[in-house]
Design a protein around this motif. Sequence first.
Motif, PDB file in Angstrom:
ATOM      1  N   TRP A  48       0.851  -1.181   0.000  1.00  0.00           N
ATOM      2  CA  TRP A  48       0.000   0.000   0.000  1.00  0.00           C
ATOM      3  C   TRP A  48       0.892   1.238   0.000  1.00  0.00           C
ATOM      4  O   TRP A  48       1.072   1.890   1.036  1.00  0.00           O
ATOM      5  CB  TRP A  48      -0.925   0.010   1.211  1.00  0.00           C
ATOM      6  CG  TRP A  48      -1.945  -1.075   1.167  1.00  0.00           C
ATOM      7  CD1 TRP A  48      -2.982  -1.202   0.281  1.00  0.00           C
ATOM      8  CD2 TRP A  48      -2.026  -2.196   2.039  1.00  0.00           C
ATOM      9  NE1 TRP A  48      -3.695  -2.329   0.560  1.00  0.00           N
ATOM     10  CE2 TRP A  48      -3.138  -2.966   1.635  1.00  0.00           C
ATOM     11  CE3 TRP A  48      -1.271  -2.633   3.125  1.00  0.00           C
ATOM     12  CZ2 TRP A  48      -3.501  -4.129   2.278  1.00  0.00           C
ATOM     13  CZ3 TRP A  48      -1.641  -3.798   3.763  1.00  0.00           C
ATOM     14  CH2 TRP A  48      -2.744  -4.531   3.344  1.00  0.00           C
ATOM     15  N   PRO A  49       1.456   1.585  -1.158  1.00  0.00           N
ATOM     16  CA  PRO A  49       2.430   2.689  -1.216  1.00  0.00           C
ATOM     17  C   PRO A  49       1.867   4.054  -0.844  1.00  0.00           C
ATOM     18  O   PRO A  49       2.622   4.987  -0.622  1.00  0.00           O
ATOM     19  CB  PRO A  49       2.912   2.659  -2.673  1.00  0.00           C
ATOM     20  CG  PRO A  49       1.917   1.859  -3.417  1.00  0.00           C
ATOM     21  CD  PRO A  49       1.230   0.963  -2.450  1.00  0.00           C
ATOM     22  N   ILE A  50       0.550   4.163  -0.746  1.00  0.00           N
ATOM     23  CA  ILE A  50      -0.037   5.444  -0.362  1.00  0.00           C
ATOM     24  C   ILE A  50       0.314   5.802   1.088  1.00  0.00           C
ATOM     25  O   ILE A  50       0.479   6.975   1.425  1.00  0.00           O
ATOM     26  CB  ILE A  50      -1.581   5.435  -0.570  1.00  0.00           C
ATOM     27  CG1 ILE A  50      -2.176   6.830  -0.389  1.00  0.00           C
ATOM     28  CG2 ILE A  50      -2.248   4.459   0.371  1.00  0.00           C
ATOM     29  CD1 ILE A  50      -1.833   7.787  -1.479  1.00  0.00           C
ATOM     30  N   ILE A  51       0.460   4.787   1.954  1.00  0.00           N
ATOM     31  CA  ILE A  51       0.742   5.059   3.373  1.00  0.00           C
ATOM     32  C   ILE A  51       2.082   5.771   3.546  1.00  0.00           C
ATOM     33  O   ILE A  51       2.142   6.815   4.208  1.00  0.00           O
ATOM     34  CB  ILE A  51       0.645   3.772   4.221  1.00  0.00           C
ATOM     35  CG1 ILE A  51      -0.793   3.254   4.206  1.00  0.00           C
ATOM     36  CG2 ILE A  51       1.114   4.023   5.647  1.00  0.00           C
ATOM     37  CD1 ILE A  51      -0.989   1.920   4.883  1.00  0.00           C
ATOM     38  N   PRO A  52       3.180   5.270   2.955  1.00  0.00           N
ATOM     39  CA  PRO A  52       4.447   6.013   3.101  1.00  0.00           C
ATOM     40  C   PRO A  52       4.427   7.398   2.456  1.00  0.00           C
ATOM     41  O   PRO A  52       5.162   8.285   2.878  1.00  0.00           O
ATOM     42  CB  PRO A  52       5.471   5.112   2.406  1.00  0.00           C
ATOM     43  CG  PRO A  52       4.861   3.763   2.406  1.00  0.00           C
ATOM     44  CD  PRO A  52       3.383   3.986   2.325  1.00  0.00           C
ATOM     45  N   LYS A  53       3.555   7.581   1.459  1.00  0.00           N
ATOM     46  CA  LYS A  53       3.462   8.906   0.839  1.00  0.00           C
ATOM     47  C   LYS A  53       2.742   9.889   1.757  1.00  0.00           C
ATOM     48  O   LYS A  53       3.029  11.086   1.740  1.00  0.00           O
ATOM     49  CB  LYS A  53       2.746   8.808  -0.505  1.00  0.00           C
ATOM     50  CG  LYS A  53       3.584   8.124  -1.560  1.00  0.00           C
ATOM     51  CD  LYS A  53       2.864   8.006  -2.874  1.00  0.00           C
ATOM     52  CE  LYS A  53       3.744   7.255  -3.862  1.00  0.00           C
ATOM     53  NZ  LYS A  53       3.044   6.927  -5.083  1.00  0.00           N
TER      54      LYS A  53
END
Length: 163
Positions: A48-53
């Motif tokens: 879920w790359p949105i979380i680190p963004k």
Amino acid sequence: MKGTTHLAAGVAVALLMADKGVAPAAAIIAGSVLPDIDSPKSLVGRHWPIIPKLLPHRTITHSFLFYAAAYLVTPHLALGILIHIFLDMLNPKGLKFFWPCGVSIRVPIISKYLPQDGVFDRFFGGGLYFCNVYLFVCLIMHQPAAELLMEAGAHIAAGLSFW
């Protein structure tokens, strides 16, 4: 610290507290890796790359606020998070424990001389894995870890006195 080192530390503490049950042990282990959901290298961050963004690394998820919120859920989850936070304080970059205050906190002597994800991290993580094997054996044998260690020490001392 690397994720595997955080995991090994969480497993070690969970094994030491195995008499508390499976759910507390699982919460400790989950808490030991949970703060890195804000890292694109973590398991969650990769899927879920949105979380680190949305969350800068080593800020809110490595803060007292995150720890306190976890404590309200279960103290065992909070203990795992505290283990993670302490290990990340060994990193030269430190972390923002009092986020949103911008001050980074680290263990000065250790973090000054040890590079991030370097030999110390691998050595420490490897040592934790050996401890976990030992603790697991103690758990299987239904014998307290300290008692088994004393018994092994007595056998070694007896063997040395023979020579």
